[in-house]
Scaffold this motif. Structure first.
Motif, PDB file in Angstrom:
ATOM      1  N   THR A 256       9.816  30.808  -3.580  1.00  0.00           N
ATOM      2  CA  THR A 256       9.350  30.668  -2.205  1.00  0.00           C
ATOM      3  C   THR A 256      10.243  31.468  -1.266  1.00  0.00           C
ATOM      4  N   ILE A 257       9.617  32.070  -0.268  1.00  0.00           N
ATOM      5  CA  ILE A 257      10.345  32.744   0.810  1.00  0.00           C
ATOM      6  C   ILE A 257       9.762  32.258   2.132  1.00  0.00           C
ATOM      7  N   VAL A 258      10.592  31.659   2.963  1.00  0.00           N
ATOM      8  CA  VAL A 258      10.152  31.304   4.310  1.00  0.00           C
ATOM      9  C   VAL A 258      10.006  32.608   5.091  1.00  0.00           C
ATOM     10  N   LEU A 259       8.880  32.785   5.760  1.00  0.00           N
ATOM     11  CA  LEU A 259       8.610  34.049   6.452  1.00  0.00           C
ATOM     12  C   LEU A 259       8.634  33.910   7.972  1.00  0.00           C
ATOM     13  N   ILE A 260       7.826  33.008   8.477  1.00  0.00           N
ATOM     14  CA  ILE A 260       7.648  32.877   9.923  1.00  0.00           C
ATOM     15  C   ILE A 260       7.876  31.425  10.323  1.00  0.00           C
ATOM     16  N   GLN A 261       8.694  31.224  11.354  1.00  0.00           N
ATOM     17  CA  GLN A 261       9.009  29.879  11.797  1.00  0.00           C
ATOM     18  C   GLN A 261       8.596  29.665  13.247  1.00  0.00           C
ATOM     19  N   ASN A 262       8.307  28.418  13.548  1.00  0.00           N
ATOM     20  CA  ASN A 262       7.976  28.028  14.916  1.00  0.00           C
ATOM     21  C   ASN A 262       9.275  27.690  15.633  1.00  0.00           C
ATOM     22  N   ILE A 263       9.776  28.629  16.377  1.00  0.00           N
ATOM     23  CA  ILE A 263      11.032  28.444  17.110  1.00  0.00           C
ATOM     24  C   ILE A 263      10.729  28.479  18.601  1.00  0.00           C
ATOM     25  N   ASP A 264      10.884  27.316  19.246  1.00  0.00           N
ATOM     26  CA  ASP A 264      10.569  27.176  20.674  1.00  0.00           C
ATOM     27  C   ASP A 264       9.137  27.607  20.973  1.00  0.00           C
ATOM     28  N   GLN A 265       8.217  27.158  20.095  1.00  0.00           N
ATOM     29  CA  GLN A 265       6.789  27.427  20.242  1.00  0.00           C
ATOM     30  C   GLN A 265       6.451  28.922  20.192  1.00  0.00           C
ATOM     31  N   LYS A 266       7.275  29.671  19.490  1.00  0.00           N
ATOM     32  CA  LYS A 266       7.042  31.100  19.319  1.00  0.00           C
ATOM     33  C   LYS A 266       7.161  31.457  17.847  1.00  0.00           C
ATOM     34  N   ALA A 267       6.238  32.271  17.359  1.00  0.00           N
ATOM     35  CA  ALA A 267       6.279  32.691  15.960  1.00  0.00           C
ATOM     36  C   ALA A 267       7.370  33.731  15.768  1.00  0.00           C
ATOM     37  N   VAL A 268       8.363  33.401  14.942  1.00  0.00           N
ATOM     38  CA  VAL A 268       9.524  34.268  14.744  1.00  0.00           C
ATOM     39  C   VAL A 268       9.699  34.559  13.263  1.00  0.00           C
ATOM     40  N   ILE A 269       9.885  35.814  12.913  1.00  0.00           N
ATOM     41  CA  ILE A 269      10.147  36.184  11.518  1.00  0.00           C
ATOM     42  C   ILE A 269      11.614  35.916  11.208  1.00  0.00           C
ATOM     43  N   LYS A 270      11.846  34.981  10.312  1.00  0.00           N
ATOM     44  CA  LYS A 270      13.203  34.595   9.923  1.00  0.00           C
ATOM     45  C   LYS A 270      13.139  34.121   8.482  1.00  0.00           C
ATOM     46  N   CYS A 271      13.661  34.921   7.562  1.00  0.00           N
ATOM     47  CA  CYS A 271      13.446  34.709   6.131  1.00  0.00           C
ATOM     48  C   CYS A 271      14.710  34.288   5.395  1.00  0.00           C
ATOM     49  N   ASN A 272      14.506  33.881   4.150  1.00  0.00           N
ATOM     50  CA  ASN A 272      15.624  33.607   3.257  1.00  0.00           C
ATOM     51  C   ASN A 272      16.243  34.923   2.792  1.00  0.00           C
ATOM     52  N   PRO A 273      17.548  34.955   2.564  1.00  0.00           N
ATOM     53  CA  PRO A 273      18.180  36.177   2.051  1.00  0.00           C
ATOM     54  C   PRO A 273      17.677  36.573   0.669  1.00  0.00           C
TER      55      PRO A 273
END
Length: 319
Positions: A145-162
């Motif tokens: 699994t790789i986390v791709l996009i997160q809900n950060i302050d109600q904004k879609a942000v690309i922030k993944c696992n190394p």
């Protein structure tokens, strides 16, 4: 409610409709909307505590500054990001994949509700995998699994696992020889459901459960030693769900605990099914049913008759 996946493990779900169905991931990316009032077992606090711990750790492994994050920032369009609608049961978007024994890429899926975004992610990942396979060793018994996009302050942000997070489910009795994730998942499914179908008190089932095809929604958590330590069971039938809860807690320990990147971890299963399906897969009922050779049209009548016979026999024994 959908809660996407766990840290160091992933709550693995097996959607049960019948013994031949293919197991899939938990928790399902759909909203559960049962029509009737559901009861729940009394001891659910521990389950909720472990579930909360499980589903919140994955994002803590992600960073803004790593090659995978940079890669997807180039390959996921801003338009696709802006069109994402987060739901309570889908706060983050992630990618999952498996490999064969030759380390060739197999299933690649996302939990995105957008076909456009899903296509962008899966197409670009197949190119990225060639680089990742040179940096990270992949195992056919794992799901990644790789986390791709997160809900950060109600904004879609690309922030993944190394790197891709690899996990393997618990390995239960008779499944130790399996070499692929999909086959292991199926083997575990058959073993666990066989135990549950045959260790519940069917006499607690009512005619209304059969007539209305009442559902049962069991979830369980296996600890780092391979022991079932918590469960949550919901159903329209309060007494039967308590029997189902007891059967879950009596599941024999796994031969090997679940592993996250080769380290023992907690693991969760989800087994939604129906009460009629439980009856139909019970070995004693199947013997009774086959002996009388009743056709499928009369299945409900046969189930009701069988349950009534169980209750009658218990009354006789009690006298």
């Amino acid at each position: 409610m959908y809660k996407h996946w766990l840290v160091y493990i992933i709550l693995l779900t097996l959607t049960i409709a019948c013994k031949s169905h293919k197991p899939v991931f938990i928790f399902p990316d759909v909203e559960e909307t049962p029509s009737d009032i559901l009861y729940v077992n009394d001891s659910v606090q521990k389950f909720h505590e472990l579930e909360s711990m499980i589903v919140t750790k994955a994002e803590s492994e992600t960073t803004y500054n790593n090659p995978i994050t940079f890669y997807f920032k180039k390959h996921i369009s801003k338009r696709a990001l802006n069109e994402i609608e987060f739901k309570e049961w889908r706060q983050n978007i992630y990618l999952e994949f498996t490999v064969d024994t030759n380390h060739e890429l197999l299933d690649v899926t996302t939990n995105s509700s957008s076909n456009k975004l899903d296509t962008q992610i899966t197409k670009s990942f197949k190119k990225l995998y060639k680089k990742l396979s040179k940096q990270q060793e992949f195992n056919s018994k794992h799901k990644y699994t790789i986390v791709l996009i997160q809900n950060i302050d109600q904004k879609a942000v690309i922030k993944c696992n190394p790197k891709a997070i690899g996990y393997i489910p618990p390995i239960f009795k008779s499944c130790t020889h399996i070499q692929s994730y999909k086959a292991l998942n199926k083997c575990n499914y058959l073993y666990l459901t066989d135990h549950l179908y045959n260790h519940v008190d069917l006499s607690l089932i009512n005619d209304v459960d059969i007539e209305n095809n009442h559902q049962i929604y069991p979830k369980l958590i296996v600890d780092k030693q391979g022991k079932v330590v918590a469960a949550k069971v919901e159903s329209e039938n309060k007494r039967f769900l308590e029997s189902y809860y007891k059967a879950i807690m009596d599941i024999p320990n796994a031969s090997q605990a679940a592993k996250f990147n080769e380290i023992n971890e907690y693991y969760g299963y989800n087994f939604p099914t129906s009460i009629t399906n439980i009856i139909l897969n019970n070995e004693q009922f199947k013997t009774y049913y086959n002996h009388l050779k009743v056709d499928a049209i009369n299945a409900k009548k046969m189930m009701k008759h069988y349950i009534a016979q169980l209750k009658y026999n218990q009354q006789i024994q009690a006298k």
